[in-house]
Design an enzyme around this catalytic site. Structure first.
Site, PDB file in Angstrom:
ATOM      1  N   ASP A   1       0.791  -1.234   0.000  1.00  0.00           N
ATOM      2  CA  ASP A   1       0.000   0.000   0.000  1.00  0.00           C
ATOM      3  C   ASP A   1       0.821   1.281   0.000  1.00  0.00           C
ATOM      4  OD1 ASP A   1       1.135  -0.001   2.495  1.00  0.00           O
ATOM      5  OD2 ASP A   1      -0.743  -0.230   3.616  1.00  0.00           O
TER       6      ASP A   1
ATOM      7  N   GLU B   1      -0.455  -9.036  -1.160  1.00  0.00           N
ATOM      8  CA  GLU B   1      -1.093  -8.442   0.036  1.00  0.00           C
ATOM      9  C   GLU B   1      -2.252  -7.524  -0.397  1.00  0.00           C
ATOM     10  OE1 GLU B   1       0.376  -5.379   2.956  1.00  0.00           O
ATOM     11  OE2 GLU B   1       1.054  -7.130   4.055  1.00  0.00           O
TER      12      GLU B   1
ATOM     13  N   GLU C   1      -2.233   5.129   2.770  1.00  0.00           N
ATOM     14  CA  GLU C   1      -2.147   3.714   2.377  1.00  0.00           C
ATOM     15  C   GLU C   1      -3.491   3.097   1.997  1.00  0.00           C
ATOM     16  OE1 GLU C   1      -0.670   5.043   5.041  1.00  0.00           O
ATOM     17  OE2 GLU C   1       1.480   4.760   4.713  1.00  0.00           O
TER      18      GLU C   1
ATOM     19  N   HIS D   1       5.732   5.446  13.390  1.00  0.00           N
ATOM     20  CA  HIS D   1       6.191   6.232  12.233  1.00  0.00           C
ATOM     21  C   HIS D   1       5.085   6.763  11.339  1.00  0.00           C
ATOM     22  CE1 HIS D   1       5.220   3.423   8.943  1.00  0.00           C
ATOM     23  NE2 HIS D   1       5.418   2.485   9.818  1.00  0.00           N
TER      24      HIS D   1
ATOM     25  N   ARG E   1       2.216   8.479   9.106  1.00  0.00           N
ATOM     26  CA  ARG E   1       1.898   9.880   8.773  1.00  0.00           C
ATOM     27  C   ARG E   1       0.777  10.438   9.643  1.00  0.00           C
ATOM     28  NH1 ARG E   1       4.353   9.418   4.060  1.00  0.00           N
ATOM     29  NH2 ARG E   1       4.962  11.335   3.005  1.00  0.00           N
TER      30      ARG E   1
ATOM     31  N   HIS F   1      12.609   5.176  13.360  1.00  0.00           N
ATOM     32  CA  HIS F   1      12.498   5.341  11.901  1.00  0.00           C
ATOM     33  C   HIS F   1      13.390   6.493  11.448  1.00  0.00           C
ATOM     34  CE1 HIS F   1      10.510   6.191   8.030  1.00  0.00           C
ATOM     35  NE2 HIS F   1       9.855   5.054   8.140  1.00  0.00           N
TER      36      HIS F   1
HETATM   37  C1  UD1 Z   1       6.581   4.904   3.897  1.00  0.00           C
HETATM   38  C2  UD1 Z   1       5.226   4.478   3.361  1.00  0.00           C
HETATM   39  C3  UD1 Z   1       4.415   3.803   4.459  1.00  0.00           C
HETATM   40  C4  UD1 Z   1       5.190   2.694   5.124  1.00  0.00           C
HETATM   41  C5  UD1 Z   1       6.537   3.219   5.580  1.00  0.00           C
HETATM   42  C6  UD1 Z   1       7.348   2.100   6.157  1.00  0.00           C
HETATM   43  C7  UD1 Z   1       4.149   5.893   1.670  1.00  0.00           C
HETATM   44  C8  UD1 Z   1       3.331   7.097   1.419  1.00  0.00           C
HETATM   45  N1  UD1 Z   1       4.474   5.651   2.941  1.00  0.00           N
HETATM   46  O1  UD1 Z   1       6.358   5.914   4.866  1.00  0.00           O
HETATM   47  O2  UD1 Z   1       3.234   3.273   3.898  1.00  0.00           O
HETATM   48  O3  UD1 Z   1       4.461   2.235   6.227  1.00  0.00           O
HETATM   49  O4  UD1 Z   1       7.225   3.783   4.467  1.00  0.00           O
HETATM   50  O5  UD1 Z   1       8.408   2.575   6.917  1.00  0.00           O
HETATM   51  O6  UD1 Z   1       4.500   5.202   0.753  1.00  0.00           O
HETATM   52  N2  UD1 Z   1      14.064   8.193   5.415  1.00  0.00           N
HETATM   53  C9  UD1 Z   1      15.442   8.111   5.443  1.00  0.00           C
HETATM   54  N3  UD1 Z   1      16.024   6.887   5.158  1.00  0.00           N
HETATM   55  C10 UD1 Z   1      15.291   5.778   4.872  1.00  0.00           C
HETATM   56  C11 UD1 Z   1      13.881   5.876   4.878  1.00  0.00           C
HETATM   57  C12 UD1 Z   1      13.283   7.096   5.130  1.00  0.00           C
HETATM   58  O7  UD1 Z   1      16.140   9.070   5.698  1.00  0.00           O
HETATM   59  O8  UD1 Z   1      15.863   4.713   4.635  1.00  0.00           O
HETATM   60  C13 UD1 Z   1      13.426   9.511   5.701  1.00  0.00           C
HETATM   61  C14 UD1 Z   1      13.575  10.520   4.540  1.00  0.00           C
HETATM   62  O9  UD1 Z   1      13.776  11.780   5.083  1.00  0.00           O
HETATM   63  C15 UD1 Z   1      12.209  10.436   3.862  1.00  0.00           C
HETATM   64  C16 UD1 Z   1      11.297  10.221   5.064  1.00  0.00           C
HETATM   65  O10 UD1 Z   1      12.025   9.329   5.913  1.00  0.00           O
HETATM   66  O11 UD1 Z   1      11.898  11.614   3.136  1.00  0.00           O
HETATM   67  C17 UD1 Z   1       9.930   9.683   4.770  1.00  0.00           C
HETATM   68  O12 UD1 Z   1       9.978   8.547   3.908  1.00  0.00           O
HETATM   69  P1  UD1 Z   1       8.642   8.166   3.053  1.00  0.00           P
HETATM   70  O13 UD1 Z   1       8.916   6.917   2.297  1.00  0.00           O
HETATM   71  O14 UD1 Z   1       8.171   9.344   2.277  1.00  0.00           O
HETATM   72  O15 UD1 Z   1       7.550   7.928   4.170  1.00  0.00           O
HETATM   73  P2  UD1 Z   1       7.477   6.904   5.365  1.00  0.00           P
HETATM   74  O16 UD1 Z   1       6.858   7.634   6.498  1.00  0.00           O
HETATM   75  O17 UD1 Z   1       8.778   6.236   5.541  1.00  0.00           O
HETATM   76  N1  UDP Z   2      11.508  -3.661  11.168  1.00  0.00           N
HETATM   77  C1  UDP Z   2      12.895  -3.858  11.100  1.00  0.00           C
HETATM   78  N2  UDP Z   2      13.714  -3.058  11.852  1.00  0.00           N
HETATM   79  C2  UDP Z   2      13.234  -2.076  12.646  1.00  0.00           C
HETATM   80  C3  UDP Z   2      11.831  -1.871  12.714  1.00  0.00           C
HETATM   81  C4  UDP Z   2      11.000  -2.672  11.953  1.00  0.00           C
HETATM   82  O1  UDP Z   2      13.359  -4.747  10.402  1.00  0.00           O
HETATM   83  O2  UDP Z   2      14.039  -1.396  13.309  1.00  0.00           O
HETATM   84  C5  UDP Z   2      10.628  -4.503  10.345  1.00  0.00           C
HETATM   85  C6  UDP Z   2       9.460  -5.165  11.047  1.00  0.00           C
HETATM   86  O3  UDP Z   2       9.800  -6.432  11.520  1.00  0.00           O
HETATM   87  C7  UDP Z   2       8.408  -5.237   9.948  1.00  0.00           C
HETATM   88  C8  UDP Z   2       8.715  -4.038   9.076  1.00  0.00           C
HETATM   89  O4  UDP Z   2      10.039  -3.632   9.392  1.00  0.00           O
HETATM   90  O5  UDP Z   2       8.565  -6.394   9.135  1.00  0.00           O
HETATM   91  C9  UDP Z   2       7.740  -2.942   9.374  1.00  0.00           C
HETATM   92  O6  UDP Z   2       8.146  -1.787   8.729  1.00  0.00           O
HETATM   93  P1  UDP Z   2       7.506  -0.379   9.055  1.00  0.00           P
HETATM   94  O7  UDP Z   2       7.003  -0.367  10.450  1.00  0.00           O
HETATM   95  O8  UDP Z   2       8.510   0.629   8.636  1.00  0.00           O
HETATM   96  O9  UDP Z   2       6.319  -0.301   7.995  1.00  0.00           O
HETATM   97  P2  UDP Z   2       4.791  -0.801   8.013  1.00  0.00           P
HETATM   98  O10 UDP Z   2       4.749  -2.242   8.354  1.00  0.00           O
HETATM   99  O11 UDP Z   2       4.074   0.061   8.996  1.00  0.00           O
HETATM  100  O12 UDP Z   2       4.323  -0.513   6.634  1.00  0.00           O
END
Ligand code: UD1
Ligand code: UDP
Length: 372
Positions: A99, A121, A135, A211, A213, A245
Site C-alpha cells: 500500500d 497483500e 495507504e 512512524h 503519517r 524510523h
Molecule cells: C513509507 C510508506 C508507508 C510505510 C513506511 C514504512 C508511503 C506514502 N508511505 O512511509 O506506507 O508504512 O514507508 O516505513 O509510501 N528516510 C530516510 N532513510 C530511509 C527511509 C526514510 O532518511 O531509509 C526519511 C527521509 O527523510 C524520507 C522520510 O524518511 O523523506 C519519509 O519517507 P517516506 O517513504 O516518504 O515515508 P514513510 O513515512 O517512511
Molecule cells: N523492522 C525492522 N527493523 C526495525 C523496525 C522494523 O526490520 O528497526 C521490520 C518489522 O519487523 C516489519 C517491518 O520492518 O517487518 C515494518 O516496517 P515499518 O514499520 O517501517 O512499515 P509498516 O509495516 O508500517 O508498513
C-alpha cells in the site's frame, strides 16, 4: 517446453522489501521464471538493510529518496522512472506489494504499458479514506489496476469481492511476511552489538516503534509523552527499546520526549534479523506498524496498536492485538493495563497465525506458473 515467464518485481520501502524478499528468492531459484527486481528506493538505508539481509539485489534502482519528499513528488518520479523500466523489460507481469506510494505508482506504470499486474497483500481495508493515510487509498487504487489479487486472508478476499473483484481473480495465499519471519527467526541472531550495552535484559522489554503519517505531530508527541510517563513509573522493572524510523520528523519527536530517560533506548533502525530476535525476546510490542501487527502474534507477543482503526482485524479477533489509539491518556492506560494486569497479559500472550503458515511464496509461484 514453454518459455520462461518474465516477472518484474517492484518495491521501494522497508516493509515491501521484507515481504517481497522471499518471493524474489523463490522466483529467481525457480526454472519456470525469469525474475527481475526494480526498486524505487523511496527508502534508502532502510531498504538497503533488507536487501543485504536477504541477499537480494536490484536490477534497476531509481535511487529516489529525498529528505522532505512529498506524496505527489514520490508518485510523479516513481511513475516516470518505473514506466521506462517496464517499457524496456516488457515483463509478462509486474508484481507490486501492499500500500505504499511505490506500490500504486508501480501498478499505474504497468497499466500505462498495458502490462498485467499482480498485487501481493491485496484486499486489506479499513473503510476509512484517511486511515491509514495515504495507504488505504493506495491499496484501493492498486486494486483497480490489478489482474491477479494475492489476498493474505479470507477477510481480505471478502473485501475484494465487496469491491467488485471477480472471485476467479482472487487467490488466498497467506502473507509472505510470515515466510520472511519464520525463515529469519529460524536462522538465529546474537543481539550483542545491535542494541547497545545499557539494556538490563532481566527486566521486561517493551519494544516500541511509531512512524505513521497520521501520527506525525501532536499524536506522536502524546504517544511519546505517555511512554515517558510509563518509563518513569515502571523504572525498576521495564526497559523500553525503540528503533527509531529514519524520518527526521519521527526522530525529532522521539529525541524530545525520550532521549534522556535511562530505561528508554533510542536506537537506529535494526536489520531484520536482530529486529525479529528482539521481537521474540520482548514482553510486549507497542507499534503503529502494519507488518508488526502480523509478526508479533506469530511470535506469541501481545501487540498494542497505536491507531484508531486497523486494516488487519484478524489479530484483534484472535485476541493477540488491541487498538489503543494515539491520544496520550488512552495510550498510557492501554500499556499500563498489560504491565499490571497479569490475567489481561496472559489472555493476549499466545501464538496466533491468522496471517499465514510460512508457505505463501510457494503458493504465489505455483499460481503464477498456472495463470501466465
Ligand atoms: C513509507 C510508506 C508507508 C510505510 C513506511 C514504512 C508511503 C506514502 N508511505 O512511509 O506506507 O508504512 O514507508 O516505513 O509510501 N528516510 C530516510 N532513510 C530511509 C527511509 C526514510 O532518511 O531509509 C526519511 C527521509 O527523510 C524520507 C522520510 O524518511 O523523506 C519519509 O519517507 P517516506 O517513504 O516518504 O515515508 P514513510 O513515512 O517512511
Ligand atoms: N523492522 C525492522 N527493523 C526495525 C523496525 C522494523 O526490520 O528497526 C521490520 C518489522 O519487523 C516489519 C517491518 O520492518 O517487518 C515494518 O516496517 P515499518 O514499520 O517501517 O512499515 P509498516 O509495516 O508500517 O508498513
Amino acid at each position: 517446453m514453454q518459455d520462461k515467464r518474465k516477472i518484474l518485481l517492484i518495491f521501494g520501502t522497508r516493509p515491501e522489501a521484507i515481504k517481497m524478499a522471499p518471493l524474489v528468492r523463490e522466483l529467481q531459484a525457480d526454472a519456470r521464471f525469469e525474475a527481475k527486481v526494480a526498486v524505487t528506493a523511496q527508502h534508502r538505508e532502510m531498504l538497503d538493510q533488507v536487501m543485504e539481509c536477504f541477499g537480494i539485489s536490484a536490477d534497476y534502482d531509481l535511487n529516489m529518496m529525498r529528505h522532505g519528499q512529498t506524496l505527489a513528488d514520490i508518485t510523479g518520479r516513481a511513475l516516470t522512472g518505473l514506466q521506462a523500466i517496464i517499457a524496456e523489460e516488457k515483463p509478462d507481469v509486474v508484481l507490486v506489494h501492499g500500500d505504499t506510494t511505490t506500490t500504486f505508482a508501480g501498478a499505474l506504470a504497468a497499466f500505462y504499458e498495458q502490462t498485467p499486474v499482480g498485487h501481493i497483500e491485496a484486499g486489506l481495508r479499513t473503510g476509512d479514506k484517511y486511515a491509514p493515510y495515504p495507504e488505504e487509498i493506495n491499496r484501493r487504487l492498486t486494486g483497480v489496476l490489478t489482474d491477479y489479487h494475492f489476498a493474505p486472508t479470507e477477510t481480505a478476499r471478502q473485501n475484494l469481492l465487496a469491491a467488485g473483484v471477480p472471485d476467479a481473480n482472487i487467490y488466498v495465499t497467506g502473507n509472505t511476511v510470515i515466510d520472511a519471519l519464520l525463515q529469519t527467526v529460524a536462522s538465529g541472531c546474537d543481539l550483542t552489538g545491535y542494541v547497545g550495552g545499557g539494556v538490563d535484559w532481566s527486566k521486561r522489554i517493551l519494544l516500541l516503534t511509531c512512524h505513521r503519517r497520521e501520527n506525525w505531530g501532536e499524536p506522536m508527541r502524546q504517544i511519546f509523552g505517555a511512554v515517558r510517563r510509563l518509563a518513569d513509573e515502571f523504572a525498576g522493572d521495564l526497559e523500553i527499546i525503540c528503533p527509531v524510523h529514519k524520518n527526521p520528523l519521527v526522530r525529532e519527536a522521539a529525541a524530545e520526549f525520550l532521549s534522556d530517560v535511562p530505561n528508554v533506548h533510542l536506537i537506529e533502525p535494526l536489520e531484520y534479523r536482530p529486529f525479529s530476535k528482539l521481537m521474540s525476546l520482548s514482553y510486549l510490542v507497542v507499534t503503529d506498524s502494519g507488518g508488526m501487527q502480523e509478526e508479533a502474534p506469530a511470535l506469541g507477543k501481545p501487540v498494542l496498536v497505536l491507531r484508531e482503526v486497523t486494516e488487519r482485524p484478524e489479530a484483534i479477533a484472535a485476541g493477540t492485538a488491541k487498538l489503543i489509539g494515539n491520544e496520550g491518556e488512552s495510550v498510557y492506560r492501554g500499556i499500563k493495563e498489560l504491565l499490571t494486569d497479569e490475567a489481561a497479559y496472559h489472555a493476549m500472550a499466545h501464538a496466533a497465525n491468522p496471517y499465514g503458515d510460512g508457505h505463501a511464496v510457494e503458493r504465489i509461484c505455483d499460481i503464477l506458473a498456472r495463470v501466465l
